[in-house]
Design an enzyme around this catalytic site. Structure first.
Site, PDB file in Angstrom:
ATOM      1  N   LYS A 205       0.844  -1.196   0.000  1.00  0.00           N
ATOM      2  CA  LYS A 205       0.000   0.000   0.000  1.00  0.00           C
ATOM      3  C   LYS A 205       0.880   1.248   0.000  1.00  0.00           C
ATOM      4  CE  LYS A 205      -3.585   2.207   2.745  1.00  0.00           C
ATOM      5  NZ  LYS A 205      -4.510   2.102   3.875  1.00  0.00           N
ATOM      6  N   GLU A 211      10.422  -4.702   4.633  1.00  0.00           N
ATOM      7  CA  GLU A 211      10.523  -6.098   4.172  1.00  0.00           C
ATOM      8  C   GLU A 211      10.259  -6.184   2.670  1.00  0.00           C
ATOM      9  OE1 GLU A 211       8.875  -4.992   6.753  1.00  0.00           O
ATOM     10  OE2 GLU A 211       8.901  -6.396   8.439  1.00  0.00           O
ATOM     11  N   GLY A 266      -4.973  -2.165   4.957  1.00  0.00           N
ATOM     12  CA  GLY A 266      -4.175  -3.295   4.478  1.00  0.00           C
ATOM     13  C   GLY A 266      -4.861  -4.639   4.710  1.00  0.00           C
ATOM     14  N   ARG A 267      -5.377  -4.838   5.911  1.00  0.00           N
ATOM     15  CA  ARG A 267      -5.964  -6.150   6.246  1.00  0.00           C
ATOM     16  C   ARG A 267      -7.363  -6.330   5.674  1.00  0.00           C
ATOM     17  NH1 ARG A 267      -4.854  -2.842  10.311  1.00  0.00           N
ATOM     18  NH2 ARG A 267      -6.511  -2.042  11.652  1.00  0.00           N
ATOM     19  N   GLU A 352      -4.949  -7.102  14.556  1.00  0.00           N
ATOM     20  CA  GLU A 352      -4.439  -5.773  14.204  1.00  0.00           C
ATOM     21  C   GLU A 352      -5.568  -4.747  14.301  1.00  0.00           C
ATOM     22  OE1 GLU A 352      -0.801  -5.005  11.358  1.00  0.00           O
ATOM     23  OE2 GLU A 352      -2.608  -4.633  10.206  1.00  0.00           O
ATOM     24  N   HIS A 383      -5.672 -33.797  16.688  1.00  0.00           N
ATOM     25  CA  HIS A 383      -4.573 -34.649  17.152  1.00  0.00           C
ATOM     26  C   HIS A 383      -3.439 -33.811  17.711  1.00  0.00           C
ATOM     27  CE1 HIS A 383      -6.476 -38.220  15.459  1.00  0.00           C
ATOM     28  NE2 HIS A 383      -6.958 -37.351  14.576  1.00  0.00           N
ATOM     29  N   LYS A 503       9.162  -1.058  14.421  1.00  0.00           N
ATOM     30  CA  LYS A 503       9.744  -0.695  13.114  1.00  0.00           C
ATOM     31  C   LYS A 503      10.800   0.387  13.306  1.00  0.00           C
ATOM     32  CE  LYS A 503       5.642  -1.259  10.161  1.00  0.00           C
ATOM     33  NZ  LYS A 503       4.718  -0.604   9.246  1.00  0.00           N
TER      34      LYS A 503
HETATM   35  O1  F6P Z   1       3.062  -3.101   9.780  1.00  0.00           O
HETATM   36  C1  F6P Z   1       1.721  -3.371   9.617  1.00  0.00           C
HETATM   37  C2  F6P Z   1       1.239  -3.033   8.254  1.00  0.00           C
HETATM   38  O2  F6P Z   1       1.130  -1.652   8.127  1.00  0.00           O
HETATM   39  C3  F6P Z   1      -0.068  -3.720   7.950  1.00  0.00           C
HETATM   40  O3  F6P Z   1      -1.149  -3.061   8.469  1.00  0.00           O
HETATM   41  C4  F6P Z   1      -0.029  -3.804   6.479  1.00  0.00           C
HETATM   42  O4  F6P Z   1      -0.952  -4.731   5.992  1.00  0.00           O
HETATM   43  C5  F6P Z   1       1.408  -4.195   6.270  1.00  0.00           C
HETATM   44  O5  F6P Z   1       2.116  -3.488   7.249  1.00  0.00           O
HETATM   45  C6  F6P Z   1       1.972  -3.943   4.909  1.00  0.00           C
HETATM   46  O6  F6P Z   1       1.921  -2.609   4.543  1.00  0.00           O
HETATM   47  P1  F6P Z   1       2.152  -2.145   3.054  1.00  0.00           P
HETATM   48  O7  F6P Z   1       1.070  -2.751   2.228  1.00  0.00           O
HETATM   49  O8  F6P Z   1       2.094  -0.658   3.072  1.00  0.00           O
HETATM   50  O9  F6P Z   1       3.492  -2.661   2.611  1.00  0.00           O
END
Ligand code: F6P
Length: 540
Positions: A205, A211, A266-267, A352, A383, A503
């Site tokens: 987003k 990452e 995002g979620r 979240e 199990h 972060k």
């Molecule tokens: O760190 C949490 C978060 O902001 C989530 O809410 C989101 O889904 C994810 O990181 C990834 O964010 P982006 O789509 O901006 O890379």
């Protein structure tokens, strides 16, 4: 008025004191056709809440609380695009992404449906090209591997849904998802891929997430090295983002960017362009069916009176266990292998959203909010951890999810699967008392170990078949359940400030891990960890 001082809350506390020791067995014995009052249906979905520790009065009292909390108005506010995500100053409009009625929805006076439809068409067009082999890699070969690089909502939604709808997938395309910054994730994913036939979807987003951008840069380097030409980027990289500037900076042609908007959390983004890998995998027709399913549940949530509103009822029952029985977790048990990532997906969606301890007025809540969400598919979980649900000391409300028809009928597998599902909910509810154990001739000393107290609450959600539309209904059901609970707890469900601190600290520590200076100013534990890491790295 504070939530837990309201007369509606106090009435529930009083009711709880009467009901807390009542056994489900008695509830069923006293009202043999109890189930009749506790079944709710929409086409394709059947929800049985009768094995919960509730009476009709409980539901009435819970709905009184929902009304006190202003749930009906809150639902309306979301659907009409009010800025309910106040801490980020935005509306929350994932419901618009699947608004198949196409009725206008306005943000700042502008109908957003044309923009949504335009992105969906662009996605459909692109998916068709990739799926049919018309979209070629730089050397002219069709694409065989799709690698989505994203994390959190930009990974969990499409990766869970690609698994869930694998039955409908184009088997010529191999879908992979890279999220972790651990290099192992991307290295292992790339190991068996031919660059010529690989398409990367960089999904973020913000297009700034550490990452994702690190993995994307590694993928970019890998591709250029293999293809020996950086012009190859244009045929092998597309982006899904709200941040055009960063997409362009990365080197992706804006023509190959699929946009979405800041009012999609995002979620909650699976039905936005973030769903592109899913659309490529299952085709646009199935993707649109998925949207139809979401929309059906959205309409149900918006229009159905609270008494028959499935997400509201499940949300309120969750409040009942969380805040009155003091349950700490909630387990999700899908009896379908295709849904094996559903609990992980719901962990982000729920935790979240409602993992907050500050109410909307800025003060700390003096009641519990979001539960711990966990789970695994049945029958595997049986199990592994069901022992604790059956005989442990904690109350763990459970959702059992099953399908009437298997997508892969095979002998009596499905009947056995469903027999297990039904048996578990029955065993959890009714248990097995001492008399029944003794009647089996069990030795005296073993009897206590063989008894099952029962009275473990469950909700059973049955769907006719794992279709894209039914999956949409299921996910939207949980989204709206989470929304309902956030309204009751009076918290902001659509921000996630809690992820920021870690972060920021990681960004501070990162240069220290490769610096020669030992001038560390953290606590002694963190300082020592950094020193230990550096010392051990030097020894290699
Ligand atoms: O760190 C949490 C978060 O902001 C989530 O809410 C989101 O889904 C994810 O990181 C990834 O964010 P982006 O789509 O901006 O890379």
């Amino acid at each position: 008025m504070e939530l837990n001082r309201s007369k509606e809350w106090l009435a529930l506390e009083e009711h709880f004191s009467k009901l807390k020791d009542v056994h489900l067995k008695n509830l069923f014995e006293n009202t043999p056709d109890r189930v009749k009052n506790f079944i709710f249906e929409i086409p394709g979905m059947y929800v049985d809440i009768s094995k919960n520790r509730i009476t009709e009065e409980t539901i009435q009292l819970l709905l009184n609380l929902a009304r006190f909390a202003g749930l009906e108005k809150a639902i309306d506010d979301m659907f009409t695009g009010q800025k309910i995500n106040e801490t980020e100053d935005r509306p929350v409009l994932h419901i618009a992404l699947r608004n198949r009625s196409n009725k206008p929805i306005y943000v700042a006076g502008r109908d957003i449906m044309p923009d949504i439809n335009a992105v969906l068409s662009k996605m459909a067009d692109f998916s068709e090209k990739v799926g049919s082999g018309e979209w070629k890699g730089f050397s002219g070969k069709p694409i065989k591997n799709i690698i989505n690089i994203g994390i959190g909502g930009s990974d969990l939604g499409p990766s869970f849904a690609c698994e869930a709808l694998k039955y409908y997938s184009n088997r010529n395309l191999k879908m992979s998802f890279v999220s972790n910054i651990d290099p192992t994730h991307i290295v292992e994913t790339l190991i068996d891929k031919s660059a010529e036939e690989t398409l990367f979807i960089i999904a973020s987003k913000t297009f700034t997430t550490q990452e994702t951008m690190t993995n994307a840069m590694t993928a970019r380097k890998w591709l250029i090295k293999k293809m020996k030409d950086d012009k190859a980027i244009a045929s092998h990289f597309v982006a899904v983002s709200t941040n055009k500037k960063e997409v362009v900076k990365f080197g992706i042609d804006p023509a190959n960017m699929f946009g979405f908007w800041d009012w999609v959390g995002g979620r909650y983004s699976l039905t936005s362009a973030i769903g592109l890998p899913l659309m490529i995998s299952i085709g646009s027709r199935n993707f649109f069916d998925l949207l139809e399913g979401y929309h059906a549940m959205d309409c149900h949530f918006r229009k159905t009176p609270l008494e028959k509103n499935i997400p509201v009822l499940l949300g309120m029952i969750g409040i009942w266990y969380n805040n009155f029985f003091k349950a700490e977790s909630h387990v999700i048990l899908p009896y379908d292998q295709y849904l094996h990532r559903f609990p992980a997906y719901l962990q982000q969606a729920d935790m979240e959203s409602n993992g907050k301890s500050v109410a909307k007025n800025g003060k700390k809540t003096n009641y519990q909010t979001g539960p711990i969400i966990w789970g695994e598919p049945g029958t595997n979980g049986q199990h592994a951890f069901y022992q604790l649900i059956h005989q442990g000391t904690r109350l763990i409300p459970a959702d059992f999810i099953g399908f009437v028809r298997s997508l892969n009928p095979q002998g009596d597998h499905h009947l056995k699967l469903i027999a297990n599902l039904f048996a578990q909910t029955r065993a959890l509810a009714f248990g097995k008392n001492e008399k029944a154990v003794r009647a089996e001739g069990i030795q005296d000393w073993l009897v206590p170990f063989m008894c099952f107290e029962g009275n473990r609450p469950t909700t059973t959600i049955m769907l006719d078949k794992l279709t894209p539309a039914n999956l949409g209904k299921l996910v939207a059901l949980y989204e709206h359940k989470i929304f309902t609970q956030g309204i009751i707890w009076n918290i902001f469900s659509f921000d996630q400030w809690g992820v920021q601190l870690g972060k920021a600290m990681a960004n501070n520590i990162l240069p220290e891990l490769s610096s020669n200076s030992n001038n560390l100013e953290h606590d002694s534990s963190t300082n020592n960890l950094i020193e230990y890491f550096k010392k051990m790295q030097e020894q290699q």
